[in-house]
Motif scaffolding. Structure first.
Motif, mmCIF file in Angstrom:
data_model
loop_
_atom_site.group_PDB
_atom_site.id
_atom_site.type_symbol
_atom_site.label_atom_id
_atom_site.label_comp_id
_atom_site.label_asym_id
_atom_site.label_seq_id
_atom_site.Cartn_x
_atom_site.Cartn_y
_atom_site.Cartn_z
ATOM 1 N N GLU A 108 15.315 10.906 -11.790
ATOM 2 C CA GLU A 108 14.588 10.651 -10.554
ATOM 3 C C GLU A 108 13.101 10.425 -10.812
ATOM 4 O O GLU A 108 12.478 9.551 -10.186
ATOM 5 C CB GLU A 108 14.796 11.808 -9.573
ATOM 6 N N ALA A 109 12.526 11.179 -11.735
ATOM 7 C CA ALA A 109 11.113 10.971 -12.065
ATOM 8 C C ALA A 109 10.909 9.605 -12.706
ATOM 9 O O ALA A 109 9.943 8.892 -12.404
ATOM 10 C CB ALA A 109 10.630 12.081 -12.997
ATOM 11 N N ALA A 110 11.828 9.223 -13.584
ATOM 12 C CA ALA A 110 11.728 7.909 -14.233
ATOM 13 C C ALA A 110 11.922 6.789 -13.218
ATOM 14 O O ALA A 110 11.199 5.780 -13.238
ATOM 15 C CB ALA A 110 12.763 7.803 -15.353
ATOM 16 N N ARG A 111 12.887 6.963 -12.336
ATOM 17 C CA ARG A 111 13.148 5.923 -11.324
ATOM 18 C C ARG A 111 11.950 5.754 -10.396
ATOM 19 O O ARG A 111 11.580 4.611 -10.042
ATOM 20 C CB ARG A 111 14.398 6.274 -10.521
ATOM 21 N N ALA A 112 11.327 6.858 -10.011
ATOM 22 C CA ALA A 112 10.170 6.777 -9.126
ATOM 23 C C ALA A 112 9.018 6.022 -9.797
ATOM 24 O O ALA A 112 8.375 5.165 -9.172
ATOM 25 C CB ALA A 112 9.719 8.181 -8.728
ATOM 26 N N GLN A 113 8.768 6.332 -11.064
ATOM 27 C CA GLN A 113 7.687 5.651 -11.772
ATOM 28 C C GLN A 113 8.021 4.191 -12.024
ATOM 29 O O GLN A 113 7.161 3.302 -11.877
ATOM 30 C CB GLN A 113 7.412 6.370 -13.102
ATOM 31 N N TRP A 114 9.255 3.913 -12.392
ATOM 32 C CA TRP A 114 9.705 2.536 -12.639
ATOM 33 C C TRP A 114 9.562 1.693 -11.378
ATOM 34 O O TRP A 114 9.078 0.543 -11.417
ATOM 35 C CB TRP A 114 11.147 2.575 -13.120
ATOM 36 N N THR A 115 9.931 2.280 -10.241
ATOM 37 C CA THR A 115 9.817 1.566 -8.968
ATOM 38 C C THR A 115 8.357 1.357 -8.578
ATOM 39 O O THR A 115 7.958 0.265 -8.159
ATOM 40 C CB THR A 115 10.548 2.347 -7.863
ATOM 41 N N ALA A 116 7.541 2.403 -8.757
ATOM 42 C CA ALA A 116 6.128 2.324 -8.372
ATOM 43 C C ALA A 116 5.358 1.301 -9.191
ATOM 44 O O ALA A 116 4.356 0.748 -8.715
ATOM 45 C CB ALA A 116 5.478 3.699 -8.519
ATOM 46 N N THR A 117 5.827 1.018 -10.417
ATOM 47 C CA THR A 117 5.128 0.060 -11.292
ATOM 48 C C THR A 117 5.768 -1.324 -11.273
ATOM 49 O O THR A 117 5.509 -2.137 -12.165
ATOM 50 C CB THR A 117 5.076 0.603 -12.722
ATOM 51 N N GLY A 118 6.613 -1.587 -10.263
ATOM 52 C CA GLY A 118 7.165 -2.924 -10.086
ATOM 53 C C GLY A 118 8.438 -3.197 -10.861
ATOM 54 O O GLY A 118 8.798 -4.344 -11.079
#
Length: 346
Positions: A108-118
């Motif tokens: 979930e932390a990785a997905r949130a960062q991946w999504t936030a960075t496009g």
């Protein structure tokens, strides 16, 4: 590449950290420093400008969010796990919390960062797992990536669960994941509760060398530095959604492995009388002890070009010599609970 390595102070994780820094990658080492995590394992690279350390627990969602935002890694190599089968028999709760809930938090932390960075297409979440998820083999056959899961211990069940979560985040959310399942590792910095270092250190102290059952259980042994090489290949070149089995084509019965260690010690540091083999004692088998593991590594060899660099005999010689040369590393660890006594007899 900037790589966030979880469990980077552990046995396999530290080998990955050392090799990644050596190859010019920027590495963020995230580790909770539980009993088996030692910063001494990464001392060789600790002063490198490519290395940084985050003392955090993968069960702490807030800490993970902060670390991902602060470092914005290009890839995650998720190795943090409770991994000792015997300890999982005595205390399965820690394995559920860390290996399943912790992996969920990482995803979930990785997905949130991946999504936030496009959603950068080059991002990878590499989940490192074990061949124990496949269960037990008979006298013939090999584990392939298509082998059905059949875990037999709380440890392997928790790792199987985390594997399923990782695949679900790929299929449901599109998170670019890669999975690897490896055979038994050995080598320098191996925590002394595991078979090979325990045999070496018991022998050096003139203590009985315990062997489960009749020592007929078979494992496929992989030198940890070869494994680190395979893991870096997988995170750099592995196809999203793909899994790769990593094994050394080095099957040995436990008793034969113990004999080989004793023979190596007989040559390097002979006893005053007799052989180290004289210390071997057969003990009651572990509950649910799988009979045989053996990996078919053809996919990672054919697709990524990986193959092991040493045989088990060559790797054992290197390992025994490392323990002989580094008592200052292992001597303090012998006082940790569960290291000097048997656990997992419930």
């Amino acid at each position: 590449m900037k790589i966030l390595v979880t469990g980077g102070a552990g046995f396999i994780g530290s080998a990955v950290v050392r090799l990644a820094v050596e190859r010019g990658h920027e590495v963020v080492n995230l580790d909770a420093l539980t009993y088996a995590g030692r910063l001494e394992n990464v001392a060789a690279v600790a002063d490198s400008p490519l290395y940084s350390f985050e003392h955090a627990d993968i069960r702490d969602r807030a800490a993970l969010a902060r670390i991902f935002a602060a470092h914005d890694p290009d890839a995650v190599m998720h190795l943090a796990a409770e991994s000792h089968v015997d300890r999982s028999i005595d205390g399965p709760g820690d394995f559920i919390d860390t290996n399943i809930i912790g992996t969920y938090n990482m995803l979930e932390a990785a997905r949130a960062q991946w999504t936030a960075t496009g959603r950068p297409p080059g991002f990878r979440f590499h989940h490192i797992s074990t061949d124990e998820v496949y269960g037990s083999l008979g006298d013939t056959g090999l584990f392939t990536e298509e082998t059905p899961y059949d875990p037999r211990s709380p440890y392997s069940a928790s790792k199987a669960s985390s594997d399923h979560l990782v695949r679900a985040w790929f299929h449901t959310y599109g998170l670019p994941v890669v999975l690897t399942n490896c055979s038994n590792n050995y080598g320098p910095y191996h925590f002394p509760e595991k078979l090979i270092p325990k045999v070496i250190l018991n022998a050096l102290h003139g203590k009985e060398i315990p062997v489960y059952g009749e020592g007929l259980n078979v494992r496929d042994w992989l030198f940890v530095e070869d494994h680190a090489d395979a893991l870096l290949l997988a995170v750099e070149k592995g196809r999203p959604g793909r899994s790769y089995n990593v094994g050394g084509h080095n099957e040995r019965r436990n008793i034969d492995l113990v004999h080989a260690i004793c023979d190596c010690l007989d040559e390097k540091r002979p006893r005053e009388t007799g052989s180290y083999r004289d210390l071997i004692r057969f003990v009651t088998d572990r509950p649910g002890h799988d009979a045989r593991y053996a990996i078919d590594p053809d996919r990672i060899t054919d697709e990524l070009g990986w193959k092991p660099s040493v045989t088990v005999e060559q790797g054992l010689e290197k390992t025994v010599q490392w323990y002989l040369d580094n008592p200052e590393w292992w001597e303090p660890l012998l006082e940790i609970e569960g290291v000097g006594t048997r656990v997992g007899t419930a």
